[in-house]
Every structure is written in structure tokens, then in C-alpha cells.
Design a protein around this motif. Structure first.
Motif, PDB file in Angstrom:
ATOM      1  N   PHE A 106     -37.856 -27.266  34.927  1.00  0.00           N
ATOM      2  CA  PHE A 106     -38.309 -27.880  36.172  1.00  0.00           C
ATOM      3  C   PHE A 106     -37.548 -27.251  37.330  1.00  0.00           C
ATOM      4  CE2 PHE A 106     -39.624 -30.868  33.073  1.00  0.00           C
ATOM      5  CZ  PHE A 106     -40.662 -31.614  33.611  1.00  0.00           C
ATOM      6  N   PHE A 107     -38.283 -26.717  38.288  1.00  0.00           N
ATOM      7  CA  PHE A 107     -37.709 -26.191  39.524  1.00  0.00           C
ATOM      8  C   PHE A 107     -38.062 -27.202  40.608  1.00  0.00           C
ATOM      9  CE2 PHE A 107     -38.696 -22.640  36.763  1.00  0.00           C
ATOM     10  CZ  PHE A 107     -37.506 -21.932  36.761  1.00  0.00           C
ATOM     11  N   VAL A 108     -37.067 -27.864  41.158  1.00  0.00           N
ATOM     12  CA  VAL A 108     -37.283 -28.999  42.053  1.00  0.00           C
ATOM     13  C   VAL A 108     -36.636 -28.726  43.399  1.00  0.00           C
ATOM     14  CG1 VAL A 108     -36.860 -31.481  42.328  1.00  0.00           C
ATOM     15  CG2 VAL A 108     -37.326 -30.550  40.059  1.00  0.00           C
ATOM     16  N   VAL A 109     -37.359 -29.031  44.474  1.00  0.00           N
ATOM     17  CA  VAL A 109     -36.879 -28.760  45.824  1.00  0.00           C
ATOM     18  C   VAL A 109     -35.956 -29.864  46.344  1.00  0.00           C
ATOM     19  CG1 VAL A 109     -37.622 -28.437  48.219  1.00  0.00           C
ATOM     20  CG2 VAL A 109     -38.876 -27.326  46.366  1.00  0.00           C
ATOM     21  N   ARG A 110     -36.286 -31.133  46.053  1.00  0.00           N
ATOM     22  CA  ARG A 110     -35.519 -32.237  46.646  1.00  0.00           C
ATOM     23  C   ARG A 110     -34.931 -33.141  45.562  1.00  0.00           C
ATOM     24  NH1 ARG A 110     -40.267 -34.088  50.676  1.00  0.00           N
ATOM     25  NH2 ARG A 110     -40.648 -35.324  48.814  1.00  0.00           N
ATOM     26  N   ARG A 111     -33.628 -33.312  45.603  1.00  0.00           N
ATOM     27  CA  ARG A 111     -32.927 -34.161  44.631  1.00  0.00           C
ATOM     28  C   ARG A 111     -33.488 -35.589  44.623  1.00  0.00           C
ATOM     29  NH1 ARG A 111     -28.043 -33.667  42.155  1.00  0.00           N
ATOM     30  NH2 ARG A 111     -27.503 -31.859  43.422  1.00  0.00           N
ATOM     31  N   GLU A 112     -33.879 -36.105  45.772  1.00  0.00           N
ATOM     32  CA  GLU A 112     -34.363 -37.491  45.849  1.00  0.00           C
ATOM     33  C   GLU A 112     -35.682 -37.702  45.102  1.00  0.00           C
ATOM     34  OE1 GLU A 112     -35.497 -35.607  49.915  1.00  0.00           O
ATOM     35  OE2 GLU A 112     -33.802 -35.503  48.531  1.00  0.00           O
ATOM     36  N   ASP A 113     -36.361 -36.622  44.719  1.00  0.00           N
ATOM     37  CA  ASP A 113     -37.609 -36.739  43.961  1.00  0.00           C
ATOM     38  C   ASP A 113     -37.378 -36.864  42.453  1.00  0.00           C
ATOM     39  OD1 ASP A 113     -39.239 -36.601  46.214  1.00  0.00           O
ATOM     40  OD2 ASP A 113     -39.317 -34.408  46.152  1.00  0.00           O
ATOM     41  N   ALA A 147     -42.919 -40.266  30.504  1.00  0.00           N
ATOM     42  CA  ALA A 147     -44.163 -40.876  30.030  1.00  0.00           C
ATOM     43  C   ALA A 147     -45.007 -39.842  29.285  1.00  0.00           C
ATOM     44  CB  ALA A 147     -44.945 -41.471  31.205  1.00  0.00           C
ATOM     45  N   TRP A 148     -45.052 -38.607  29.794  1.00  0.00           N
ATOM     46  CA  TRP A 148     -45.855 -37.548  29.180  1.00  0.00           C
ATOM     47  C   TRP A 148     -45.276 -37.130  27.836  1.00  0.00           C
ATOM     48  CZ3 TRP A 148     -45.313 -31.979  28.669  1.00  0.00           C
ATOM     49  CH2 TRP A 148     -46.537 -31.314  28.403  1.00  0.00           C
ATOM     50  N   LEU A 149     -43.968 -37.005  27.752  1.00  0.00           N
ATOM     51  CA  LEU A 149     -43.337 -36.544  26.513  1.00  0.00           C
ATOM     52  C   LEU A 149     -43.263 -37.628  25.439  1.00  0.00           C
ATOM     53  CD1 LEU A 149     -40.376 -34.393  27.852  1.00  0.00           C
ATOM     54  CD2 LEU A 149     -42.400 -33.574  26.632  1.00  0.00           C
ATOM     55  N   GLY A 150     -43.240 -38.889  25.835  1.00  0.00           N
ATOM     56  CA  GLY A 150     -43.068 -39.952  24.847  1.00  0.00           C
ATOM     57  C   GLY A 150     -41.733 -39.773  24.138  1.00  0.00           C
ATOM     58  N   ASP A 151     -41.751 -39.793  22.802  1.00  0.00           N
ATOM     59  CA  ASP A 151     -40.521 -39.651  22.014  1.00  0.00           C
ATOM     60  C   ASP A 151     -40.148 -38.205  21.734  1.00  0.00           C
ATOM     61  OD1 ASP A 151     -40.176 -42.391  21.862  1.00  0.00           O
ATOM     62  OD2 ASP A 151     -41.351 -42.572  20.027  1.00  0.00           O
ATOM     63  N   HIS A 152     -40.976 -37.261  22.150  1.00  0.00           N
ATOM     64  CA  HIS A 152     -40.708 -35.842  21.898  1.00  0.00           C
ATOM     65  C   HIS A 152     -39.541 -35.369  22.761  1.00  0.00           C
ATOM     66  CE1 HIS A 152     -41.326 -31.738  20.801  1.00  0.00           C
ATOM     67  NE2 HIS A 152     -41.647 -31.374  22.033  1.00  0.00           N
ATOM     68  N   ARG A 153     -38.666 -34.554  22.207  1.00  0.00           N
ATOM     69  CA  ARG A 153     -37.476 -34.069  22.906  1.00  0.00           C
ATOM     70  C   ARG A 153     -37.366 -32.548  22.810  1.00  0.00           C
ATOM     71  NH1 ARG A 153     -38.221 -38.238  24.764  1.00  0.00           N
ATOM     72  NH2 ARG A 153     -36.898 -40.064  24.767  1.00  0.00           N
ATOM     73  N   PRO A 154     -38.060 -31.814  23.707  1.00  0.00           N
ATOM     74  CA  PRO A 154     -37.920 -30.357  23.703  1.00  0.00           C
ATOM     75  C   PRO A 154     -36.607 -29.944  24.378  1.00  0.00           C
ATOM     76  CG  PRO A 154     -39.315 -31.023  25.515  1.00  0.00           C
ATOM     77  CD  PRO A 154     -38.975 -32.278  24.741  1.00  0.00           C
ATOM     78  N   ALA A 155     -36.288 -28.679  24.311  1.00  0.00           N
ATOM     79  CA  ALA A 155     -35.201 -28.157  25.138  1.00  0.00           C
ATOM     80  C   ALA A 155     -35.682 -28.240  26.583  1.00  0.00           C
ATOM     81  CB  ALA A 155     -34.890 -26.718  24.744  1.00  0.00           C
ATOM     82  N   MET A 156     -34.746 -28.434  27.530  1.00  0.00           N
ATOM     83  CA  MET A 156     -35.181 -28.645  28.896  1.00  0.00           C
ATOM     84  C   MET A 156     -34.092 -28.210  29.871  1.00  0.00           C
ATOM     85  SD  MET A 156     -37.011 -32.097  30.339  1.00  0.00           S
ATOM     86  CE  MET A 156     -37.210 -32.622  28.672  1.00  0.00           C
ATOM     87  N   SER A 157     -34.533 -27.694  31.022  1.00  0.00           N
ATOM     88  CA  SER A 157     -33.621 -27.361  32.121  1.00  0.00           C
ATOM     89  C   SER A 157     -34.209 -27.876  33.414  1.00  0.00           C
ATOM     90  CB  SER A 157     -33.437 -25.841  32.247  1.00  0.00           C
ATOM     91  OG  SER A 157     -32.839 -25.313  31.100  1.00  0.00           O
ATOM     92  N   LEU A 158     -33.320 -28.190  34.359  1.00  0.00           N
ATOM     93  CA  LEU A 158     -33.731 -28.613  35.683  1.00  0.00           C
ATOM     94  C   LEU A 158     -32.924 -27.796  36.681  1.00  0.00           C
ATOM     95  CD1 LEU A 158     -34.632 -31.951  37.068  1.00  0.00           C
ATOM     96  CD2 LEU A 158     -32.829 -30.715  38.236  1.00  0.00           C
ATOM     97  N   VAL A 159     -33.622 -27.146  37.603  1.00  0.00           N
ATOM     98  CA  VAL A 159     -32.986 -26.308  38.611  1.00  0.00           C
ATOM     99  C   VAL A 159     -33.357 -26.847  39.982  1.00  0.00           C
ATOM    100  CG1 VAL A 159     -32.809 -23.968  39.551  1.00  0.00           C
ATOM    101  CG2 VAL A 159     -33.193 -24.305  37.082  1.00  0.00           C
ATOM    102  N   LEU A 160     -32.348 -27.179  40.787  1.00  0.00           N
ATOM    103  CA  LEU A 160     -32.610 -27.547  42.174  1.00  0.00           C
ATOM    104  C   LEU A 160     -32.738 -26.264  42.970  1.00  0.00           C
ATOM    105  CD1 LEU A 160     -30.247 -30.578  42.770  1.00  0.00           C
ATOM    106  CD2 LEU A 160     -32.742 -30.573  42.725  1.00  0.00           C
ATOM    107  N   VAL A 161     -33.907 -26.066  43.571  1.00  0.00           N
ATOM    108  CA  VAL A 161     -34.203 -24.849  44.314  1.00  0.00           C
ATOM    109  C   VAL A 161     -34.000 -25.149  45.797  1.00  0.00           C
ATOM    110  CG1 VAL A 161     -35.942 -23.083  44.787  1.00  0.00           C
ATOM    111  CG2 VAL A 161     -35.907 -24.233  42.569  1.00  0.00           C
TER     112      VAL A 161
END
Length: 142
Positions: A77-84, A94-108
Motif C-alpha cells: 500500500f502506497f498511502v499519501v495521508r497518514r490520517e487515512d 474486510a476484504w482479506l477476512g482471515d487471510h494473512r498475506p505478506a504486506m507493506s505500507l509506504v507513506l508517500v
């Protein structure tokens, strides 16, 4: 696909795993960065709405290949605003449910090379890319 969380390091801080292992015979299917534009070109004004559109687009792309959210191996996930982040996380969870993929979040906040704040267009509040894993026992639909 095998998901691994090593108990000798800190547990994941969210709904993800530390490592995804692709088994022999499985195929990776990478998807390009998706933004929250609807097919008619409109864009929800808020990050929660844009996230929902992105995840619907990913569902459509995955379904066309006989896959679903539980086949996702990694999301970035590339996200512009931390407040979002709360709205983005709620839609994602909600979309993933119980599934747990590898994940990264980058504040752009700033793109280093061009020194322009944000993503490709000012109104894009996030972009998501990643890959899915096609199990060996599922033939391709294309």
C-alpha cells in the motif's frame, strides 16, 4: 502457498505474515499498482471509497484468473495521508477476512527523484500493488 511467522522475532503488528513461500508448481501473478478510479473514470473523494474501488478491481482481476483474495501472496500500500490509514485498514481487513498475506505500507510524502508530493495525480490518495499465487491444482483460465 505457505505463510510463515517466525516465533523468534516480533509478531506481525497487523493482519499479515512475515514470509510467503510459493510451493513447487505454483505460479506467481503480479498485479500492477491499482488506484481508486472506477471504470467510468470517476474517483471517490475519500480514501475509504478509493480503497473499496481498488479492492473491487483486484477482485475482478483475480476472479478472471480463477483466484480470489485468499490467493494473494503480498500487498503493498502506497498511502499519501497518514490520517487515512484507519479507513484503508478497515476496507483491507474486510476484504482479506482471515487471510494473512505478506504486506507493506509506504507513506508517500515526497517522491525523492521528482520532488513532487503524492502519487501520479493529486486526487489519488493511495495505490496498491502485489502478487497472487496460483495453486498447482488450478489451471489458468486464459
Amino acid at each position: 502457498m505457505r505463510q510463515v511467522n517466525d516465533p523468534t522475532i516480533a509478531a506481525p503488528f497487523g493482519p499479515y505474515c512475515h514470509v510467503v513461500e510459493v510451493d513447487p508448481g505454483e505460479a506467481l501473478q503480479a498485479f500492477s499498482g491499482q488506484v481508486g478510479c472506477k471504470p467510468d473514470g470517476t474517483l471517490p473523494a475519500d480514501a475509504g471509497g478509493q480503497t473499496s474501488v481498488i479492492l473491487q478491481s483486484l477482485s475482478t482481476l483475480l476472479a478472471a484468473e480463477g483466484l480470489g483474495p485468499s490467493d494473494v501472496g503480498k500487498l503493498t500500500f502506497f498511502v499519501v495521508r497518514r490520517e487515512d490509514l484507519p479507513a484503508i485498514r478497515a476496507a483491507r481487513d474486510a476484504w482479506l477476512g482471515d487471510h494473512r498475506p505478506a504486506m507493506s505500507l509506504v507513506l508517500v510524502l515526497v517522491l525523492v527523484l521528482v520532488l513532487v508530493a503524492g502519487l501520479g495525480r493529486e486526487e489519488w490518495l493511495l495505490e496498491v500493488d502485489g502478487f497472487a499465487v496460483r495453486p498447482a491444482d488450478r489451471a489458468t483460465t486464459a
